[in-house]
Design a protein around this motif. Structure first.
Motif, PDB file in Angstrom:
ATOM      1  N   VAL A  37      39.328 -85.127  50.644  1.00 50.34           N
ATOM      2  CA  VAL A  37      39.478 -85.524  52.050  1.00 50.34           C
ATOM      3  C   VAL A  37      39.765 -84.304  52.919  1.00 50.34           C
ATOM      4  O   VAL A  37      39.172 -84.124  53.988  1.00 50.34           O
ATOM      5  CB  VAL A  37      40.578 -86.606  52.199  1.00 50.34           C
ATOM      6  CG1 VAL A  37      40.898 -86.862  53.666  1.00 50.34           C
ATOM      7  CG2 VAL A  37      40.137 -87.895  51.516  1.00 50.34           C
ATOM      8  N   VAL A  47      33.061 -87.187  52.735  1.00 45.06           N
ATOM      9  CA  VAL A  47      33.877 -87.011  51.530  1.00 45.06           C
ATOM     10  C   VAL A  47      32.989 -87.075  50.275  1.00 45.06           C
ATOM     11  O   VAL A  47      33.232 -86.385  49.293  1.00 45.06           O
ATOM     12  CB  VAL A  47      35.001 -88.076  51.457  1.00 45.06           C
ATOM     13  CG1 VAL A  47      35.842 -87.906  50.197  1.00 45.06           C
ATOM     14  CG2 VAL A  47      35.904 -87.963  52.678  1.00 45.06           C
ATOM     15  N   GLY A  48      31.922 -87.864  50.330  1.00 44.95           N
ATOM     16  CA  GLY A  48      31.008 -87.987  49.198  1.00 44.95           C
ATOM     17  C   GLY A  48      30.242 -86.704  48.904  1.00 44.95           C
ATOM     18  O   GLY A  48      29.675 -86.553  47.820  1.00 44.95           O
ATOM     19  N   ASP A  68      31.662 -87.018  42.790  1.00 44.59           N
ATOM     20  CA  ASP A  68      31.695 -86.882  44.242  1.00 44.59           C
ATOM     21  C   ASP A  68      33.064 -87.293  44.776  1.00 44.59           C
ATOM     22  O   ASP A  68      33.767 -88.096  44.163  1.00 44.59           O
ATOM     23  CB  ASP A  68      30.576 -87.709  44.891  1.00 44.59           C
ATOM     24  CG  ASP A  68      30.907 -89.182  44.910  1.00 44.59           C
ATOM     25  OD1 ASP A  68      31.584 -89.627  45.851  1.00 44.59           O
ATOM     26  OD2 ASP A  68      30.497 -89.882  43.972  1.00 44.59           O
ATOM     27  N   SER A  70      34.158 -89.149  47.060  1.00 48.60           N
ATOM     28  CA  SER A  70      34.510 -90.501  47.513  1.00 48.60           C
ATOM     29  C   SER A  70      34.619 -91.488  46.353  1.00 48.60           C
ATOM     30  O   SER A  70      34.909 -92.651  46.555  1.00 48.60           O
ATOM     31  CB  SER A  70      33.480 -91.001  48.531  1.00 48.60           C
ATOM     32  OG  SER A  70      32.197 -91.007  47.958  1.00 48.60           O
ATOM     33  N   SER A  71      34.380 -91.010  45.130  1.00 48.58           N
ATOM     34  CA  SER A  71      34.438 -91.909  43.970  1.00 48.58           C
ATOM     35  C   SER A  71      35.521 -91.478  42.993  1.00 48.58           C
ATOM     36  O   SER A  71      35.965 -90.331  43.006  1.00 48.58           O
ATOM     37  CB  SER A  71      33.093 -91.919  43.239  1.00 48.58           C
ATOM     38  OG  SER A  71      32.064 -92.319  44.106  1.00 48.58           O
TER      39      SER A  71
END
Length: 163
Positions: A37, A47-48, A68, A70-71
């Motif tokens: 972030v 973010v990904g 990535d 975001s995960s």
């Protein structure tokens, strides 16, 4: 405010880039880019598009997972992928021992030791991804296929499935 500066990278990582013949613009930020972030906010990307380089222990053996930003990594899927008995996140000491870098600055390659590398297929959804350049203040952009190739990564599906 970022600076384009080859010296922004950790010296070991700068050396790895040279050895690989990679000329990438390492960007240094005064504010930390330790988390996905924070890095995305500093760079101005999603973010990904951030690559997290995470060290896990599979039956006590370090393994690098590229995911990535975001995960989340599904450790059960990692365990199945490796055919391991148990998989858990490595502690800070093992991360530093394995990679030569501290958590928050671990790059996807240029590590102190060779480890098995799993790269989540979702990284390929992006044209460009950003990864740590060996310090919590420095990042670099690269297309995901090239990044995964340099990391010696095997493409896998190890992200947490959303319910």
């Amino acid at each position: 405010m970022s600076t384009h500066d080859g010296t922004a990278a950790h010296p070991r990582f700068a050396e790895a880039l040279r050895e690989l013949g990679l000329d990438v613009p390492v960007r240094r930020f005064p504010e930390a880019t330790r988390t996905a972030v924070q890095a995305a906010a500093a760079i101005g990307c999603g973010v990904g598009e951030i690559v997290k380089s995470l060290i896990f222990q599979a039956d006590g053996v370090p393994v690098l997972v590229l995911m990535d930003g975001s995960s989340r990594v599904d450790v059960e899927r990692v365990r199945e992928e490796l055919g391991a008995g148990a998989v858990k996140r490595a502690d800070a000491e093992l991360v530093r021992e394995t990679t030569g870098y501290a958590i928050g600055g671990v790059p996807p390659f240029g590590h102190a030791t060779r480890t098995r590398v799993l790269a989540d297929r979702g990284l390929l959804d992006h044209e460009v991804v950003w990864a740590a350049a060996g310090t919590p203040h420095a990042v670099f952009p690269l297309d995901p296929a090239t990044l995964i190739a340099h990391a010696g990564g095997t493409l896998v599906d190890v992200r947490e499935r959303l319910a």
